[in-house]
Design a protein around this motif. Structure first.
Motif, PDB file in Angstrom:
ATOM      1  N   LEU A   1      -3.265  -2.632  -3.063  1.00  0.00           N
ATOM      2  CA  LEU A   1      -3.275  -3.636  -4.116  1.00  0.00           C
ATOM      3  C   LEU A   1      -1.932  -3.717  -4.816  1.00  0.00           C
ATOM      4  CD1 LEU A   1      -6.773  -2.789  -5.660  1.00  0.00           C
ATOM      5  CD2 LEU A   1      -6.222  -4.639  -4.056  1.00  0.00           C
ATOM      6  N   THR A   2      -1.187  -2.617  -4.809  1.00  0.00           N
ATOM      7  CA  THR A   2       0.095  -2.561  -5.502  1.00  0.00           C
ATOM      8  C   THR A   2       1.270  -2.963  -4.628  1.00  0.00           C
ATOM      9  OG1 THR A   2       0.271  -0.221  -4.925  1.00  0.00           O
ATOM     10  CG2 THR A   2      -0.727  -0.749  -7.063  1.00  0.00           C
ATOM     11  N   ALA A   3       1.026  -3.236  -3.368  1.00  0.00           N
ATOM     12  CA  ALA A   3       2.119  -3.540  -2.445  1.00  0.00           C
ATOM     13  C   ALA A   3       2.777  -4.872  -2.788  1.00  0.00           C
ATOM     14  CB  ALA A   3       1.610  -3.563  -1.012  1.00  0.00           C
ATOM     15  N   ALA A   4       4.094  -4.963  -2.536  1.00  0.00           N
ATOM     16  CA  ALA A   4       4.838  -6.185  -2.807  1.00  0.00           C
ATOM     17  C   ALA A   4       5.266  -6.898  -1.526  1.00  0.00           C
ATOM     18  CB  ALA A   4       6.073  -5.856  -3.646  1.00  0.00           C
ATOM     19  N   VAL A   5       5.119  -6.233  -0.380  1.00  0.00           N
ATOM     20  CA  VAL A   5       5.615  -6.775   0.886  1.00  0.00           C
ATOM     21  C   VAL A   5       4.507  -7.506   1.638  1.00  0.00           C
ATOM     22  CG1 VAL A   5       6.688  -6.192   3.101  1.00  0.00           C
ATOM     23  CG2 VAL A   5       7.306  -4.918   1.040  1.00  0.00           C
ATOM     24  N   ASP A   6       4.799  -8.717   2.085  1.00  0.00           N
ATOM     25  CA  ASP A   6       3.864  -9.497   2.886  1.00  0.00           C
ATOM     26  C   ASP A   6       3.603  -8.791   4.217  1.00  0.00           C
ATOM     27  OD1 ASP A   6       3.047 -11.601   4.929  1.00  0.00           O
ATOM     28  OD2 ASP A   6       3.094 -12.846   3.130  1.00  0.00           O
ATOM     29  N   TYR A   7       2.350  -8.765   4.644  1.00  0.00           N
ATOM     30  CA  TYR A   7       1.985  -8.043   5.864  1.00  0.00           C
ATOM     31  C   TYR A   7       2.678  -8.572   7.105  1.00  0.00           C
ATOM     32  CZ  TYR A   7      -1.099 -11.793   7.569  1.00  0.00           C
ATOM     33  OH  TYR A   7      -1.602 -12.972   8.047  1.00  0.00           O
ATOM     34  N   ARG A   8       3.217  -9.784   7.051  1.00  0.00           N
ATOM     35  CA  ARG A   8       3.863 -10.387   8.213  1.00  0.00           C
ATOM     36  C   ARG A   8       5.338  -9.995   8.332  1.00  0.00           C
ATOM     37  NH1 ARG A   8       1.775 -16.240   6.378  1.00  0.00           N
ATOM     38  NH2 ARG A   8       2.307 -15.190   4.404  1.00  0.00           N
ATOM     39  N   LEU A   9       5.823  -9.178   7.416  1.00  0.00           N
ATOM     40  CA  LEU A   9       7.257  -8.894   7.367  1.00  0.00           C
ATOM     41  C   LEU A   9       7.625  -7.462   7.720  1.00  0.00           C
ATOM     42  CD1 LEU A   9       8.151 -10.843   4.088  1.00  0.00           C
ATOM     43  CD2 LEU A   9       8.362 -11.621   6.460  1.00  0.00           C
ATOM     44  N   VAL A  10       6.691  -6.693   8.255  1.00  0.00           N
ATOM     45  CA  VAL A  10       7.000  -5.303   8.564  1.00  0.00           C
ATOM     46  C   VAL A  10       6.931  -5.048  10.071  1.00  0.00           C
ATOM     47  CG1 VAL A  10       6.108  -4.563   6.324  1.00  0.00           C
ATOM     48  CG2 VAL A  10       4.626  -4.466   8.327  1.00  0.00           C
ATOM     49  N   ASP A  11       7.454  -3.912  10.463  1.00  0.00           N
ATOM     50  CA  ASP A  11       7.488  -3.511  11.874  1.00  0.00           C
ATOM     51  C   ASP A  11       6.305  -2.589  12.156  1.00  0.00           C
ATOM     52  OD1 ASP A  11       8.084  -2.754  14.434  1.00  0.00           O
ATOM     53  OD2 ASP A  11       9.860  -1.571  13.911  1.00  0.00           O
ATOM     54  N   TYR A  12       5.395  -3.041  13.016  1.00  0.00           N
ATOM     55  CA  TYR A  12       4.222  -2.240  13.377  1.00  0.00           C
ATOM     56  C   TYR A  12       4.507  -1.490  14.677  1.00  0.00           C
ATOM     57  CZ  TYR A  12       1.904  -5.078   9.859  1.00  0.00           C
ATOM     58  OH  TYR A  12       1.551  -5.691   8.674  1.00  0.00           O
ATOM     59  N   ARG A  13       5.473  -0.625  14.595  1.00  0.00           N
ATOM     60  CA  ARG A  13       5.913   0.076  15.801  1.00  0.00           C
ATOM     61  C   ARG A  13       4.908   1.165  16.179  1.00  0.00           C
ATOM     62  NH1 ARG A  13      11.899   1.868  15.324  1.00  0.00           N
ATOM     63  NH2 ARG A  13      12.000  -0.413  15.197  1.00  0.00           N
ATOM     64  N   PRO A  14       4.427   1.160  17.418  1.00  0.00           N
ATOM     65  CA  PRO A  14       3.499   2.211  17.853  1.00  0.00           C
ATOM     66  C   PRO A  14       4.248   3.502  18.169  1.00  0.00           C
ATOM     67  CG  PRO A  14       3.960   0.715  19.668  1.00  0.00           C
ATOM     68  CD  PRO A  14       4.684   0.166  18.468  1.00  0.00           C
ATOM     69  N   PRO A  15       3.519   4.607  18.158  1.00  0.00           N
ATOM     70  CA  PRO A  15       2.097   4.760  17.813  1.00  0.00           C
ATOM     71  C   PRO A  15       1.874   4.529  16.319  1.00  0.00           C
ATOM     72  CG  PRO A  15       3.119   6.886  18.182  1.00  0.00           C
ATOM     73  CD  PRO A  15       4.151   5.874  18.564  1.00  0.00           C
ATOM     74  N   LEU A  16       0.728   3.918  15.993  1.00  0.00           N
ATOM     75  CA  LEU A  16       0.519   3.416  14.644  1.00  0.00           C
ATOM     76  C   LEU A  16      -0.823   3.854  14.075  1.00  0.00           C
ATOM     77  CD1 LEU A  16       1.282   1.402  12.309  1.00  0.00           C
ATOM     78  CD2 LEU A  16       0.070  -0.352  13.650  1.00  0.00           C
ATOM     79  N   LEU A  17      -0.783   4.287  12.814  1.00  0.00           N
ATOM     80  CA  LEU A  17      -1.991   4.432  12.015  1.00  0.00           C
ATOM     81  C   LEU A  17      -2.025   3.271  11.039  1.00  0.00           C
ATOM     82  CD1 LEU A  17      -1.958   8.220  10.960  1.00  0.00           C
ATOM     83  CD2 LEU A  17      -3.106   7.201  12.938  1.00  0.00           C
ATOM     84  N   LEU A  18      -3.085   2.471  11.089  1.00  0.00           N
ATOM     85  CA  LEU A  18      -3.269   1.369  10.151  1.00  0.00           C
ATOM     86  C   LEU A  18      -4.319   1.800   9.134  1.00  0.00           C
ATOM     87  CD1 LEU A  18      -2.802  -1.570   9.252  1.00  0.00           C
ATOM     88  CD2 LEU A  18      -4.620  -2.232  10.854  1.00  0.00           C
ATOM     89  N   MET A  19      -3.903   1.976   7.875  1.00  0.00           N
ATOM     90  CA  MET A  19      -4.784   2.539   6.860  1.00  0.00           C
ATOM     91  C   MET A  19      -5.347   1.447   5.961  1.00  0.00           C
ATOM     92  SD  MET A  19      -2.631   6.051   6.050  1.00  0.00           S
ATOM     93  CE  MET A  19      -3.515   6.374   4.554  1.00  0.00           C
ATOM     94  N   MET A  20      -6.689   1.460   5.835  1.00  0.00           N
ATOM     95  CA  MET A  20      -7.396   0.473   5.023  1.00  0.00           C
ATOM     96  C   MET A  20      -8.306   1.196   4.028  1.00  0.00           C
ATOM     97  SD  MET A  20      -6.239  -2.310   6.543  1.00  0.00           S
ATOM     98  CE  MET A  20      -7.265  -3.568   5.788  1.00  0.00           C
ATOM     99  N   GLY A  21      -8.320   0.698   2.791  1.00  0.00           N
ATOM    100  CA  GLY A  21      -9.139   1.328   1.766  1.00  0.00           C
ATOM    101  C   GLY A  21     -10.557   0.803   1.733  1.00  0.00           C
ATOM    102  N   ASN A  22     -11.355   1.336   0.827  1.00  0.00           N
ATOM    103  CA  ASN A  22     -12.766   0.935   0.799  1.00  0.00           C
ATOM    104  C   ASN A  22     -12.966  -0.429   0.161  1.00  0.00           C
ATOM    105  OD1 ASN A  22     -13.020   1.154  -2.033  1.00  0.00           O
ATOM    106  ND2 ASN A  22     -13.863   3.202  -1.928  1.00  0.00           N
ATOM    107  N   GLU A  23     -14.219  -0.891   0.201  1.00  0.00           N
ATOM    108  CA  GLU A  23     -14.523  -2.263  -0.169  1.00  0.00           C
ATOM    109  C   GLU A  23     -14.270  -2.576  -1.640  1.00  0.00           C
ATOM    110  OE1 GLU A  23     -17.375  -1.212   3.242  1.00  0.00           O
ATOM    111  OE2 GLU A  23     -16.506  -0.208   1.511  1.00  0.00           O
ATOM    112  N   GLN A  24     -14.379  -1.603  -2.509  1.00  0.00           N
ATOM    113  CA  GLN A  24     -14.264  -1.869  -3.932  1.00  0.00           C
ATOM    114  C   GLN A  24     -12.850  -1.653  -4.486  1.00  0.00           C
ATOM    115  OE1 GLN A  24     -17.151  -0.069  -2.787  1.00  0.00           O
ATOM    116  NE2 GLN A  24     -18.102  -2.087  -2.852  1.00  0.00           N
ATOM    117  N   SER A  25     -12.253  -0.516  -4.180  1.00  0.00           N
ATOM    118  CA  SER A  25     -11.018  -0.145  -4.869  1.00  0.00           C
ATOM    119  C   SER A  25      -9.790  -0.024  -3.977  1.00  0.00           C
ATOM    120  CB  SER A  25     -11.229   1.181  -5.616  1.00  0.00           C
ATOM    121  OG  SER A  25     -11.680   2.184  -4.720  1.00  0.00           O
TER     122      SER A  25
END
Length: 275
Positions: free
Chosen positions: A203-227
């Motif tokens: 929620l605090t991130a300032a960078v658009d998801y389309r502007l970063v390098d998703y270089r593998p091997p990759l862990l994509l971290m997602m938080g829970n539904e509420q917070s």
């Protein structure tokens, strides 16, 4: 080989097999037995073909006399799997919903640990912290299958990936995803040895998801539904990104946002001209 069944379908709701299978709706019974339920002939066949151990299968409508039933019978020949024909009323009892599919199987789950998660070339893992909705989890696993991900790491207090609701939402994709469950402290300690990239949404991130390098091997971290991701998990990311909200909504469903992120990873790795 044919299914070994009684002359008449089982109609008693107190039959031991019926009670045993219906009991797998409870997490404590799934944990105690290591079994989980899968509904639908196609899904059951897929599970067997992908190497999962089928312990028990119940069915209606003389499945053994139909081509798909004969296919399943051939697959489980000599495996020790138990097959039982039941009445529709008994199947409803086991499925715990009206109009269930005509086949329900009890499979032995596969266990993986953080030691099985390695930074192999091209590896893509989703890390889900505190996910609570089994429908969301199942949809994420289905999407992860669609992009050929390696598996999911469930961190902290999460819903059960082997619940009937989660399994149903995967539409069979549970069988191709490796699932790891770990406390947050254990995950954070393990993450320090991960040599690949770690990107998370925050929620605090300032960078658009389309502007970063998703270089593998990759862990994509997602938080829970509420917070979203807690501070400890945000601190474990190499980069944090946001998905812009252009309308009045200030957030997206977790499964939707994870799907957007996964396909952005695919887009970065596989330009449109090569797809």
């Amino acid at each position: 080989m044919t299914f070994e069944i009684d002359a008449r379908p089982v109609s008693s709701l107190s039959n031991p097999a019926v009670k045993r299978l219906a009991g797998l709706h409870l997490k404590k019974n799934r944990e105690a037995t290591g079994l989980f339920l899968v509904e639908g002939l196609r899904a059951v066949i897929e599970g067997v073909e992908l190497g999962f151990t089928l312990e028990e299968v119940v069915f209606v409508d003389r499945l053994r006399d139909l081509p798909p039933g004969r296919r399943l019978a051939k697959l489980i020949a000599g495996t020790g799997a138990r097959a039982l024909e039941v009445t529709p009323e008994v199947l409803v009892k086991i499925a715990r919903r009206d109009n269930p599919q005509t086949v329900i199987g009890a499979f032995r789950r596969r266990e993986f640990t953080l030691a099985d998660v390695r930074p192999e070339p091209g590896a893509l893992w989703v890390v889900l912290e505190g996910i609570k909705d089994p429908g969301n989890l199942g949809t994420v696993l289905r999407t992860l299958d669609a992009v050929k991900g390696a598996g999911a790491i469930l961190v902290g207090d999460t819903c059960d990936p082997w619940s009937v609701e989660a399994v149903r939402a995967t539409m069979g994709s549970l069988f191709v995803n490796r699932i790891v469950r770990a406390p947050m402290a254990a995950f954070l300690d393990w993450r320090r040895g991960w040599t690949g990239t770690v990107v998370g949404t925050a929620l605090t991130a300032a960078v658009d998801y389309r502007l970063v390098d998703y270089r593998p091997p990759l862990l994509l971290m997602m938080g829970n539904e509420q917070s979203g991701l807690p501070p400890q998990m945000v601190g474990a990311c190499d980069r944090t990104v946001k998905i812009p909200m252009l309308g009045r909504a200030d957030s997206l469903n977790l499964a939707v946002s994870t799907g957007i992120m996964l396909y952005e990873v695919v887009r970065c790795r596989q330009p449109l001209a090569e797809s």
